[in-house]
Design a protein around this motif. Structure first.
Motif, PDB file in Angstrom:
ATOM      1  N   HIS A   1     -14.123 -19.578  -4.488  1.00 61.44           N
ATOM      2  CA  HIS A   1     -13.672 -18.212  -4.753  1.00 61.44           C
ATOM      3  C   HIS A   1     -13.055 -17.645  -3.476  1.00 61.44           C
ATOM      4  O   HIS A   1     -13.599 -17.813  -2.394  1.00 61.44           O
ATOM      5  N   ARG A   2     -11.933 -16.963  -3.636  1.00 61.85           N
ATOM      6  CA  ARG A   2     -11.263 -16.337  -2.488  1.00 61.85           C
ATOM      7  C   ARG A   2     -11.617 -14.857  -2.414  1.00 61.85           C
ATOM      8  O   ARG A   2     -11.675 -14.165  -3.428  1.00 61.85           O
ATOM      9  N   TRP A   3     -11.827 -14.409  -1.176  1.00 62.77           N
ATOM     10  CA  TRP A   3     -12.195 -13.031  -0.880  1.00 62.77           C
ATOM     11  C   TRP A   3     -11.185 -12.481   0.119  1.00 62.77           C
ATOM     12  O   TRP A   3     -11.039 -13.026   1.210  1.00 62.77           O
ATOM     13  N   SER A   4     -10.489 -11.421  -0.254  1.00 59.17           N
ATOM     14  CA  SER A   4      -9.646 -10.729   0.716  1.00 59.17           C
ATOM     15  C   SER A   4     -10.482  -9.599   1.300  1.00 59.17           C
ATOM     16  O   SER A   4     -11.191  -8.905   0.585  1.00 59.17           O
ATOM     17  N   LEU A   5     -10.409  -9.480   2.592  1.00 59.25           N
ATOM     18  CA  LEU A   5     -11.184  -8.477   3.322  1.00 59.25           C
ATOM     19  C   LEU A   5     -10.210  -7.594   4.085  1.00 59.25           C
ATOM     20  O   LEU A   5      -9.226  -8.105   4.648  1.00 59.25           O
ATOM     21  N   ALA A   6     -10.470  -6.306   4.100  1.00 59.81           N
ATOM     22  CA  ALA A   6      -9.538  -5.394   4.753  1.00 59.81           C
ATOM     23  C   ALA A   6     -10.263  -4.218   5.385  1.00 59.81           C
ATOM     24  O   ALA A   6     -11.293  -3.767   4.896  1.00 59.81           O
ATOM     25  N   THR A   7      -9.678  -3.742   6.460  1.00 60.09           N
ATOM     26  CA  THR A   7     -10.056  -2.481   7.090  1.00 60.09           C
ATOM     27  C   THR A   7      -8.821  -1.597   7.040  1.00 60.09           C
ATOM     28  O   THR A   7      -7.741  -2.003   7.511  1.00 60.09           O
ATOM     29  N   HIS A   8      -8.948  -0.431   6.438  1.00 61.04           N
ATOM     30  CA  HIS A   8      -7.815   0.482   6.327  1.00 61.04           C
ATOM     31  C   HIS A   8      -7.568   1.132   7.678  1.00 61.04           C
ATOM     32  O   HIS A   8      -8.470   1.713   8.277  1.00 61.04           O
ATOM     33  N   LEU A   9      -6.336   1.018   8.174  1.00 59.88           N
ATOM     34  CA  LEU A   9      -6.000   1.534   9.500  1.00 59.88           C
ATOM     35  C   LEU A   9      -5.252   2.859   9.457  1.00 59.88           C
ATOM     36  O   LEU A   9      -5.444   3.711  10.307  1.00 59.88           O
ATOM     37  N   ARG A  10      -4.355   2.996   8.480  1.00 61.16           N
ATOM     38  CA  ARG A  10      -3.553   4.216   8.432  1.00 61.16           C
ATOM     39  C   ARG A  10      -3.074   4.476   7.010  1.00 61.16           C
ATOM     40  O   ARG A  10      -2.824   3.542   6.252  1.00 61.16           O
ATOM     41  N   ASP A  11      -2.961   5.745   6.676  1.00 63.11           N
ATOM     42  CA  ASP A  11      -2.445   6.158   5.378  1.00 63.11           C
ATOM     43  C   ASP A  11      -0.921   6.201   5.445  1.00 63.11           C
ATOM     44  O   ASP A  11      -0.352   6.752   6.397  1.00 63.11           O
ATOM     45  N   LEU A  12      -0.290   5.606   4.449  1.00 61.69           N
ATOM     46  CA  LEU A  12       1.163   5.604   4.365  1.00 61.69           C
ATOM     47  C   LEU A  12       1.574   6.057   2.965  1.00 61.69           C
ATOM     48  O   LEU A  12       0.864   5.805   1.994  1.00 61.69           O
ATOM     49  N   THR A  13       2.721   6.683   2.870  1.00 63.08           N
ATOM     50  CA  THR A  13       3.255   7.041   1.563  1.00 63.08           C
ATOM     51  C   THR A  13       3.840   5.781   0.925  1.00 63.08           C
ATOM     52  O   THR A  13       4.161   4.810   1.628  1.00 63.08           O
ATOM     53  N   PRO A  14       4.041   5.799  -0.394  1.00 64.97           N
ATOM     54  CA  PRO A  14       4.706   4.653  -1.023  1.00 64.97           C
ATOM     55  C   PRO A  14       6.084   4.373  -0.403  1.00 64.97           C
ATOM     56  O   PRO A  14       6.467   3.214  -0.231  1.00 64.97           O
ATOM     57  N   GLU A  15       6.805   5.404  -0.041  1.00 67.64           N
ATOM     58  CA  GLU A  15       8.120   5.232   0.582  1.00 67.64           C
ATOM     59  C   GLU A  15       7.990   4.539   1.936  1.00 67.64           C
ATOM     60  O   GLU A  15       8.798   3.656   2.271  1.00 67.64           O
ATOM     61  N   GLN A  16       7.008   4.929   2.737  1.00 67.74           N
ATOM     62  CA  GLN A  16       6.799   4.295   4.042  1.00 67.74           C
ATOM     63  C   GLN A  16       6.421   2.817   3.874  1.00 67.74           C
ATOM     64  O   GLN A  16       6.869   1.967   4.643  1.00 67.74           O
ATOM     65  N   ILE A  17       5.608   2.519   2.855  1.00 70.36           N
ATOM     66  CA  ILE A  17       5.223   1.127   2.613  1.00 70.36           C
ATOM     67  C   ILE A  17       6.441   0.311   2.207  1.00 70.36           C
ATOM     68  O   ILE A  17       6.652  -0.806   2.701  1.00 70.36           O
ATOM     69  N   LEU A  18       7.285   0.843   1.314  1.00 66.90           N
ATOM     70  CA  LEU A  18       8.506   0.135   0.908  1.00 66.90           C
ATOM     71  C   LEU A  18       9.427  -0.101   2.096  1.00 66.90           C
ATOM     72  O   LEU A  18      10.010  -1.189   2.233  1.00 66.90           O
ATOM     73  N   GLN A  19       9.573   0.893   2.947  1.00 68.14           N
ATOM     74  CA  GLN A  19      10.424   0.744   4.126  1.00 68.14           C
ATOM     75  C   GLN A  19       9.852  -0.312   5.062  1.00 68.14           C
ATOM     76  O   GLN A  19      10.596  -1.157   5.569  1.00 68.14           O
ATOM     77  N   ALA A  20       8.545  -0.301   5.273  1.00 67.73           N
ATOM     78  CA  ALA A  20       7.913  -1.280   6.150  1.00 67.73           C
ATOM     79  C   ALA A  20       7.989  -2.678   5.531  1.00 67.73           C
ATOM     80  O   ALA A  20       8.192  -3.668   6.243  1.00 67.73           O
ATOM     81  N   ALA A  21       7.872  -2.766   4.216  1.00 69.42           N
ATOM     82  CA  ALA A  21       7.949  -4.073   3.533  1.00 69.42           C
ATOM     83  C   ALA A  21       9.332  -4.690   3.713  1.00 69.42           C
ATOM     84  O   ALA A  21       9.447  -5.915   3.862  1.00 69.42           O
ATOM     85  N   ALA A  22      10.357  -3.857   3.705  1.00 71.08           N
ATOM     86  CA  ALA A  22      11.725  -4.369   3.839  1.00 71.08           C
ATOM     87  C   ALA A  22      11.951  -5.035   5.193  1.00 71.08           C
ATOM     88  O   ALA A  22      12.751  -5.963   5.306  1.00 71.08           O
ATOM     89  N   SER A  23      11.250  -4.582   6.207  1.00 70.31           N
ATOM     90  CA  SER A  23      11.437  -5.159   7.540  1.00 70.31           C
ATOM     91  C   SER A  23      10.340  -6.157   7.911  1.00 70.31           C
ATOM     92  O   SER A  23      10.373  -6.736   8.989  1.00 70.31           O
TER      93      SER A  23
END
Length: 153
Positions: A127-149
């Motif tokens: 079984h695979r487990w993804s683990l995460a610590t949330h570092l910063r809140d981003l808007t959907p637009e900021q995430i899309l912009q960051a994903a593009a780069s």
């Protein structure tokens, strides 16, 4: 007094994992993720017909592989398309603890464009487990912009 249709603490979606060695999986989840065993129901042959643990606020149910009932774990199926996700206070420490308990790193923890530090481990049962610590809140637009780069996966 009537019986509630949904038992206390059993709201939401509850993962139900098939494991080759469910009793061993319980021990691993205790060591790796701080799981607390809630119950286990052994079959006459010693396999677990049902068990449950609590990891944080989530209940995870387990059963031993029972091919005669079509219950096969990810190793028998050559993998699983499902990943269990968990937010933790310190992803690096959580991954190190899981590895010390017997997990294998699939994706080392790294800061991700969507605002989390994120990594993936595979437990000894497949079984695979993804683990995460949330570092910063981003808007959907900021995430899309960051994903593009971001570098491709």
């Amino acid at each position: 007094m009537s019986t509630p249709a949904i038992p206390a603490g059993m709201t939401g979606i509850l993962p139900h994992l098939v494991c080759a060695g469910a009793a061993d999986a319980i021990g691993f989840y205790q060591r790796a993720f701080g799981a607390v065993e809630m119950m286990r129901l052994p079959a006459p042959d010693g396999r677990l017909m049902h068990a449950s643990v609590r990891i944080g606020e989530a209940v995870v149910m387990l059963v031993d592989e029972m091919p005669e009932y079509g219950a096969l774990g990810p190793k028998q199926l050559k993998g699983s398309p499902v990943t269990l996700h968990r937010f933790v206070p310190d992803v690096d420490a959580a991954m190190a603890k899981a590895v010390a308990a017997g997990a294998t790193v699939v994706m080392p923890a790294a800061d991700q464009f969507w605002g989390d530090r994120y990594g993936i481990v595979e437990d000894p049962f497949g079984h695979r487990w993804s683990l995460a610590t949330h570092l910063r809140d981003l808007t959907p637009e900021q995430i899309l912009q960051a994903a593009a780069s971001a570098a491709p996966c």
